[in-house]
Design an enzyme around this catalytic site. Structure first.
Site, PDB file in Angstrom:
ATOM      1  N   CYS A  13       9.696   5.141  -6.340  1.00 40.87           N
ATOM      2  CA  CYS A  13      10.931   4.471  -6.726  1.00 40.87           C
ATOM      3  C   CYS A  13      11.909   4.488  -5.561  1.00 40.87           C
ATOM      4  CB  CYS A  13      11.533   5.206  -7.909  1.00 40.87           C
ATOM      5  SG  CYS A  13      10.325   5.464  -9.220  1.00 40.87           S
ATOM      6  N   ARG A  38      10.810  -0.899  -3.036  1.00 39.64           N
ATOM      7  CA  ARG A  38      10.079   0.317  -3.393  1.00 39.64           C
ATOM      8  C   ARG A  38       9.646   0.323  -4.855  1.00 39.64           C
ATOM      9  NH1 ARG A  38      11.026   4.385   0.661  1.00 39.64           N
ATOM     10  NH2 ARG A  38      10.047   5.866  -0.733  1.00 39.64           N
ATOM     11  N   TRP A  86       9.299   2.014 -10.109  1.00 42.48           N
ATOM     12  CA  TRP A  86       7.921   1.510 -10.204  1.00 42.48           C
ATOM     13  C   TRP A  86       7.271   2.393 -11.252  1.00 42.48           C
ATOM     14  CZ3 TRP A  86       2.809   3.125  -9.414  1.00 42.48           C
ATOM     15  CH2 TRP A  86       1.862   2.105  -9.279  1.00 42.48           C
ATOM     16  N   ASN A 112      12.221  10.436  -8.512  1.00 45.39           N
ATOM     17  CA  ASN A 112      11.030   9.806  -7.951  1.00 45.39           C
ATOM     18  C   ASN A 112       9.974  10.889  -7.927  1.00 45.39           C
ATOM     19  OD1 ASN A 112       9.174   8.283  -6.528  1.00 45.39           O
ATOM     20  ND2 ASN A 112      10.140   8.632  -4.544  1.00 45.39           N
ATOM     21  N   GLY A 113       8.838  10.648  -8.576  1.00 46.80           N
ATOM     22  CA  GLY A 113       7.792  11.662  -8.605  1.00 46.80           C
ATOM     23  C   GLY A 113       7.279  11.846 -10.014  1.00 46.80           C
ATOM     24  N   GLU A 505      -8.470  -7.652   6.482  1.00 45.00           N
ATOM     25  CA  GLU A 505      -7.010  -7.718   6.395  1.00 45.00           C
ATOM     26  C   GLU A 505      -6.559  -9.097   5.883  1.00 45.00           C
ATOM     27  OE1 GLU A 505      -4.647  -5.791   6.269  1.00 45.00           O
ATOM     28  OE2 GLU A 505      -2.864  -6.884   6.879  1.00 45.00           O
ATOM     29  N   LYS A 509      -4.389  -9.587   2.446  1.00 49.33           N
ATOM     30  CA  LYS A 509      -3.102 -10.294   2.418  1.00 49.33           C
ATOM     31  C   LYS A 509      -3.126 -11.378   1.346  1.00 49.33           C
ATOM     32  CE  LYS A 509      -0.523  -8.243   5.146  1.00 49.33           C
ATOM     33  NZ  LYS A 509      -1.176  -7.077   4.597  1.00 49.33           N
ATOM     34  N   GLU A 512      -3.083  -9.818  -2.267  1.00 46.00           N
ATOM     35  CA  GLU A 512      -1.844  -9.189  -2.726  1.00 46.00           C
ATOM     36  C   GLU A 512      -0.690 -10.176  -2.850  1.00 46.00           C
ATOM     37  OE1 GLU A 512      -0.558  -6.969   1.474  1.00 46.00           O
ATOM     38  OE2 GLU A 512       0.002  -6.068  -0.412  1.00 46.00           O
ATOM     39  N   HIS A 528     -27.189 -10.890   3.181  1.00 43.16           N
ATOM     40  CA  HIS A 528     -27.763  -9.840   2.333  1.00 43.16           C
ATOM     41  C   HIS A 528     -27.222  -9.895   0.913  1.00 43.16           C
ATOM     42  CE1 HIS A 528     -29.789  -8.114   5.764  1.00 43.16           C
ATOM     43  NE2 HIS A 528     -28.650  -8.183   6.441  1.00 43.16           N
ATOM     44  N   LYS A 631       6.304  -1.048  -2.102  1.00 47.54           N
ATOM     45  CA  LYS A 631       6.114  -0.889  -0.667  1.00 47.54           C
ATOM     46  C   LYS A 631       5.554   0.478  -0.299  1.00 47.54           C
ATOM     47  CE  LYS A 631       6.648  -2.134   3.621  1.00 47.54           C
ATOM     48  NZ  LYS A 631       5.605  -3.051   4.123  1.00 47.54           N
TER      49      LYS A 631
HETATM   50  O1  M6R Z   1       3.138   2.945   4.402  1.00 48.81           O
HETATM   51  P1  M6R Z   1       1.664   2.921   4.645  1.00 48.81           P
HETATM   52  O2  M6R Z   1       1.291   2.284   5.939  1.00 48.81           O
HETATM   53  O3  M6R Z   1       1.038   4.272   4.484  1.00 48.81           O
HETATM   54  O4  M6R Z   1       1.084   2.008   3.476  1.00 48.81           O
HETATM   55  C1  M6R Z   1      -0.297   1.867   3.288  1.00 48.81           C
HETATM   56  C2  M6R Z   1      -0.619   0.751   2.324  1.00 48.81           C
HETATM   57  O5  M6R Z   1      -0.099   1.035   1.052  1.00 48.81           O
HETATM   58  C3  M6R Z   1      -0.066  -0.596   2.777  1.00 48.81           C
HETATM   59  O6  M6R Z   1      -0.536  -0.932   4.044  1.00 48.81           O
HETATM   60  C4  M6R Z   1      -0.464  -1.701   1.783  1.00 48.81           C
HETATM   61  O7  M6R Z   1      -1.844  -1.882   1.793  1.00 48.81           O
HETATM   62  C5  M6R Z   1       0.275  -3.007   2.096  1.00 48.81           C
HETATM   63  N1  M6R Z   1       0.883  -3.532   0.902  1.00 48.81           N
HETATM   64  C6  M6R Z   1      -0.600  -4.067   2.611  1.00 48.81           C
HETATM   65  O8  M6R Z   1       0.100  -5.218   2.944  1.00 48.81           O
END
Ligand code: M6R
Length: 636
Positions: A13, A38, A86, A112-113, A505, A509, A512, A528, A631
């Site tokens: 959060c 967040r 969140w 948060n937690g 990657e 992208k 998500e 395969h 995030k």
């Molecule tokens: O803050 P971090 O780099 O540890 O985050 C890792 C992943 O959660 C982060 O890269 C996530 O996969 C992104 N949303 C991808 O765009």
């Protein structure tokens, strides 16, 4: 076992607090806007004014809370707290939104937690006649705090003493911030395995003002002076007495101070429709900043913080790179470069799996953890596991003052500036560049590469900002293509060698941001099994290595393009300028500048970022805050 060294869980959060002469309502809401990335399941705020505590909260995005506040404003105040959630524990409803109040309404808490022993604590509160008004674990903290306050000796710092008493009883991961009508000039907060930073500023009237934030984005518009809170610490901020930090037993500790080098404007959209578009555009600068000042006066590479001796670095015989999501993909690219330059074997693993399979670690193992936020719980737990096994840990991180670099033996900061969009872009490219630097640093310390060889590769790295800028200047075709692909059900991504993690990657992208099924494959694996997925018109994005790459890997990828096209695929080919071999088989050709093979991911990733962003935008989706995500993932 203490929760901080076991698996901890916690929602990710955003937390904001303010004590000072400004109107706390405005400061807190502004902080929440900056931290909404967040978590955006609900938002809430509480203020203390004229000895009265008032709160407002609402499920959904912050805009919903702002509507409530427009209709029913809270009173102006000089102390306030705010939260964006969140949800993990209790659904995303109004009732479960923070702040949570004690039964008598005197104490408000944001959290948060996850409080892992909350069921037992809740039963205890209920046995004492307290009725709960939410399904959250947080609410127990509000009730316990009110009870501990009542039991604390009269005098100053009663709320802080109550917080310490409560924290000693809690298991799990938490940042807690509390305010009370009974101590109207004080804000109290505590942290264990969950982020919290303090900002100290000077208001226009010259008086001191204090900020609390899950990260510095909450307050960089006001101050860059920050204090880092350690594990199991409580901070008390009193309007008259200022800041006091103690551990959970009450012993005073001196927090580490630092100056945030992020610019407030960096956390604004700056005229772009989306933070993500701005952050994509910032990549040339972010890479240049990450490379800045890395060569010492004798041409030797320098990291930011190295608490390891050269001998310890020379003794390393194995490297693990451990990270999550996009950062994991940076790690996959790192493997190619670090093994090639140092000849040390490198394994790459997702952090959430790492410690559960009992990896073979000892004091000659280097674990490189990569995290943009520095707070990802899976990565933090992997780091702690590595340290428990005596491995050395080097962190690549973007957030100064965050937990992961603080607990590591060495740190290399990516100077990407604040990354607000949930989808990582400049965070990723700077992580890749930082991984190259780590590889070169190790090669140099171990005597595998001479300084002039390192300098030659650093010179190649320094050409990357221009190369990325060049890619960005030619993205109109990608935008056009995005409109054509916006209705696709599936898009596949292929690559070989360093192009394989780029394909992964690109697929991540797209998933998500655009909620389109996407998968990345090693191009050679397609035959395969996955090739069966290809149907008439299936879009297949192929990341083509340089024709100068080793062992005809280029030729093999060109064959793979032909294979998928023969089965009806619509091919979208990303290839180096001058590579004419791909032309006959590319339905869409995206050109990138010539770049040394190992460094190519820095340029080939960019069109895939733009493609995903534009497809999501065309589909009318929220590019910066995709559904179900946040995030900073502080859950395991
Ligand atoms: O803050 P971090 O780099 O540890 O985050 C890792 C992943 O959660 C982060 O890269 C996530 O996969 C992104 N949303 C991808 O765009």
């Amino acid at each position: 076992m203490a929760a901080c060294s076991t698996g901890t869980l916690g929602p990710m959060c955003g937390i904001v607090g303010y004590v000072g002469p400004q109107d706390a309502r405005d400061v807190v809401l502004e902080g929440l806007r900056r931290l909404e990335y967040r978590g955006y399941d609900s938002a809430g705020i509480a203020v203390v004014a004229d000895g009265t505590l008032t709160a407002a909260k609402k499920a959904g995005k912050l805009a919903n809370l702002e509507k409530v506040l427009a209709e029913h404003p809270l009173p102006a105040a000089t102390i306030g707290i705010g939260h964006t959630r969140w949800a993990t524990h209790g659904g995303p409803t109004d009732r479960n939104a923070h702040p949570h109040l004690s039964a008598d309404g005197s104490v408000a808490v944001i959290h948060n937690g996850i409080i892992e022993n909350f069921a037992a604590l809740r039963a205890e509160c209920e046995a004492n006649g307290i009725e709960f008004s939410s399904e959250t674990d947080t609410e127990v903290a509000a009730h316990l705090l009110a009870a501990a306050y009542a039991a604390a000796p009269a005098g100053e710092s009663r709320l802080a003493e109550a917080m310490r008493t409560v924290c000693r009883r809690l298991e799990g991961a938490f940042t807690l911030v509390a305010t009370s009508a009974l101590e109207p000039d004080t804000l109290v907060a505590a942290r264990r395995s969950s982020p919290l930073v303090v900002g100290i500023g000077e208001a226009v009237d010259g008086s001191a003002e204090y900020f609390l934030g899950s990260d510095v984005a909450a307050f960089i518009a006001h101050t860059r002076e920050a204090r880092e809170l350690g594990q199991d610490q409580v901070v008390e901020i009193d309007r008259h007495r200022g800041l006091t930090v103690t551990d959970f037993t009450g012993s005073v500790v001196e927090p580490r101070g630092y100056t945030v080098d992020w610019d407030a404007a960096a956390a604004e959209k700056g005229g772009y429709d989306w933070f993500m578009l701005k952050e994509i555009a910032e990549q040339p600068q972010a890479i240049a900043d990450t490379l800045l000042g890395r060569l010492g006066s004798h041409g030797e590479l320098v990291l930011d913080e190295v608490r390891l001796s050269d001998q310890e670095l020379r003794d390393i015989d194995k490297i693990f790179v451990v990270a999550c999501g996009t950062a994991y993909h940076a790690g996959l690219i790192a493997k190619y470069a670090i093994e090639h330059w140092t000849r040390i074997p490198v394994e790459v693993e997702v952090a959430s799996e790492f410690r559960y399979r009992d990896p073979v670690l000892d004091r000659s193992t280097l674990v490189v953890v990569i995290s943009q936020s520095g707070e990802t719980m899976d990565t933090l737990m992997a780091l702690r596991h590595a340290k428990e096994q005596n491995a050395r840990v080097l962190a690549i991180c973007n957030a100064n003052g965050s937990t992961i670099p603080r607990e590591s033996d060495a740190v290399l900061y990516t100077h990407a500036g604040p990354e607000v969009a949930v989808a990582s872009t400049k965070g990723f490219l700077t992580q890749v560049v930082a991984c190259y630097l780590v590889g070169l640093f190790l090669a140099q310390v171990r005597g595998v590469k001479y300084e002039d060889e390192v300098a030659a590769i650093v010179a190649d790295l320094r050409r990357l900002p221009d190369a990325v800028a060049q890619v960005l200047s030619g993205m109109d075709e990608v935008r056009e293509l995005a409109r054509e692909l916006a209705d696709a059900d599936t898009i596949l991504f292929l690559g070989r060698h360093v192009g394989f993690p780029v394909a992964l990657e690109g697929a991540l992208k797209l998933k998500e941001l655009a909620y389109i099924h996407a998968e990345g494959f090693a191009a050679g694996e397609l035959k395969h099994g996955p090739i069966a997925l290809i149907d008439q018109g299936t879009p297949v994005v192929v990341v083509v290595p340089s024709p100068r790459s080793r062992e005809s890997v280029h030729g093999k990828v060109v064959s793979n393009i032909q294979e998928v096209r023969a089965r009806g695929a619509r091919t979208i080919v990303i290839a180096e300028e001058g590579d004419e071999d791909v032309v006959p088989y590319a339905d869409h050709l995206i050109r990138v500048p010539r770049t040394p093979t190992l460094l190519a991911p820095v340029v080939t990733t960019v069109p895939l970022q733009v493609l995903a962003c534009e497809i999501a935008d065309t589909r009318g989706l929220d590019v910066d805050q995709p559904r179900n995500l946040a995030k900073s993932v502080t859950v395991e």
